[in-house]
Design a protein around this motif. Structure first.
Motif, PDB file in Angstrom:
ATOM      1  N   HIS A  51     -20.571 -30.855  36.172  1.00 24.65           N
ATOM      2  CA  HIS A  51     -19.661 -31.916  36.602  1.00 24.65           C
ATOM      3  C   HIS A  51     -20.381 -33.262  36.507  1.00 24.65           C
ATOM      4  N   LYS A  52     -19.674 -34.247  35.929  1.00 22.53           N
ATOM      5  CA  LYS A  52     -20.272 -35.582  35.799  1.00 22.53           C
ATOM      6  C   LYS A  52     -20.117 -36.352  37.111  1.00 22.53           C
ATOM      7  N   ILE A  53     -21.230 -36.801  37.668  1.00 25.63           N
ATOM      8  CA  ILE A  53     -21.176 -37.627  38.884  1.00 25.63           C
ATOM      9  C   ILE A  53     -21.070 -39.098  38.463  1.00 25.63           C
ATOM     10  N   ASN A  54     -21.939 -39.498  37.539  1.00 22.77           N
ATOM     11  CA  ASN A  54     -21.865 -40.831  36.922  1.00 22.77           C
ATOM     12  C   ASN A  54     -22.593 -40.758  35.581  1.00 22.77           C
ATOM     13  N   GLU A  55     -22.700 -41.873  34.883  1.00 22.91           N
ATOM     14  CA  GLU A  55     -23.283 -41.861  33.520  1.00 22.91           C
ATOM     15  C   GLU A  55     -24.640 -41.167  33.453  1.00 22.91           C
ATOM     16  N   LYS A  56     -25.404 -41.287  34.528  1.00 21.85           N
ATOM     17  CA  LYS A  56     -26.786 -40.791  34.471  1.00 21.85           C
ATOM     18  C   LYS A  56     -27.014 -39.519  35.281  1.00 21.85           C
ATOM     19  N   THR A  57     -26.043 -39.144  36.092  1.00 25.12           N
ATOM     20  CA  THR A  57     -26.246 -37.995  36.983  1.00 25.12           C
ATOM     21  C   THR A  57     -25.172 -36.937  36.777  1.00 25.12           C
ATOM     22  N   TYR A  58     -25.607 -35.706  36.588  1.00 23.48           N
ATOM     23  CA  TYR A  58     -24.692 -34.586  36.387  1.00 23.48           C
ATOM     24  C   TYR A  58     -25.068 -33.461  37.348  1.00 23.48           C
ATOM     25  N   GLU A  59     -24.043 -32.724  37.795  1.00 23.65           N
ATOM     26  CA  GLU A  59     -24.297 -31.641  38.760  1.00 23.65           C
ATOM     27  C   GLU A  59     -23.985 -30.281  38.129  1.00 23.65           C
ATOM     28  N   TYR A  87     -25.858 -33.889  26.901  1.00 26.50           N
ATOM     29  CA  TYR A  87     -25.892 -34.957  27.911  1.00 26.50           C
ATOM     30  C   TYR A  87     -27.121 -35.826  27.661  1.00 26.50           C
ATOM     31  N   CYS A  90     -28.095 -38.322  30.266  1.00 29.84           N
ATOM     32  CA  CYS A  90     -28.377 -37.846  31.624  1.00 29.84           C
ATOM     33  C   CYS A  90     -29.847 -38.067  31.979  1.00 29.84           C
TER      34      CYS A  90
END
Ligand SMILES: CC(C)(COP(=O)(O)OP(=O)(O)OC[C@H]1O[C@@H](n2cnc3c(N)ncnc32)[C@H](O)[C@@H]1OP(=O)(O)O)[C@@H](O)C(=O)NCCC(=O)NCCS
Length: 151
Positions: A51-59, A87, A90
């Motif tokens: 899941h994308k949290i924001n442009e640089k952070t993914y969960e 990504y 990321c």
């Protein structure tokens, strides 16, 4: 070994998803707004949901390797393959998991470090108690990994 992104009918692979997240209603909360990838090595080996949290952070929301293929390096390879190929922007991966001897050491071996915890998450959000290796899961432990990009 290769990965394939699944865009529709992600729940055709519910058997894999349930290996990592025992309650279907919890899976339903993230499956539609997350990316899903399958790992193949001749056979279907496992899956990952991101899941994308924001442009640089993914969960990582769900990661499962079929029992017969566990402990052969596939889980670690799947994380590396997906983040290296899909990504590229990321910089930080996060994952929440139970305080379990089956998963925490795996993520730590993959370079993740604990940074947060939600007390009683499993007791408060799941209908029935979840046991892993005989241990009742209570708290959600969050781990993070920073990716260094060689640009
Ligand atoms: C957790 C899971 C994804 C790990 O995948 P895997 O393919 O079995 O793990 P790998 O073989 O890639 O292991 C990578 C490293 O972690 C280590 N490791 C894996 N599980 C471990 C454990 N329970 N205890 C200690 N180390 C462990 C391996 O020894 C390996 O170390 P190395 O890099 O030094 O050789 C897999 O076991 C699984 O699908 N479990 C059921 C679903 C689940 O719990 N998913 C996670 C919740 S989101």
């Amino acid at each position: 070994m290769y990965i394939k992104q699944i865009f529709i009918n992600k729940k055709d692979f519910l058997d894999l998803l349930l290996l990592a997240d025992e309650e279907e209603k919890m899976i339903d909360k993230y499956i539609d707004n997350s990316d899903m990838f399958l790992l193949f090595d001749n056979d279907l080996i496992g899956s990952i949901v991101i899941h994308k949290i924001n442009e640089k952070t993914y969960e990582i929301k769900n990661l499962a390797i079929y029992k017969k293929y566990q402990n052969k390096g596939y889980g670690k390879s799947l994380i590396n393959l997906v983040f290296n190929n899909h990504y590229k922007k990321c910089e930080r991966i996060i994952v929440g998991t139970g305080d379990s001897p089956l998963t925490l050491p795996f993520y730590e071996k993959c370079g993740f470090k604990i940074y947060d915890k939600i007390d009683n998450f499993f007791l408060d959000n799941y209908n029935k108690p979840i046991y892993e290796n005989g241990v009742l899961l209570k708290d959600m432990i969050y781990l993070e990994k920073y990716i260094r990009r060689n640009i």
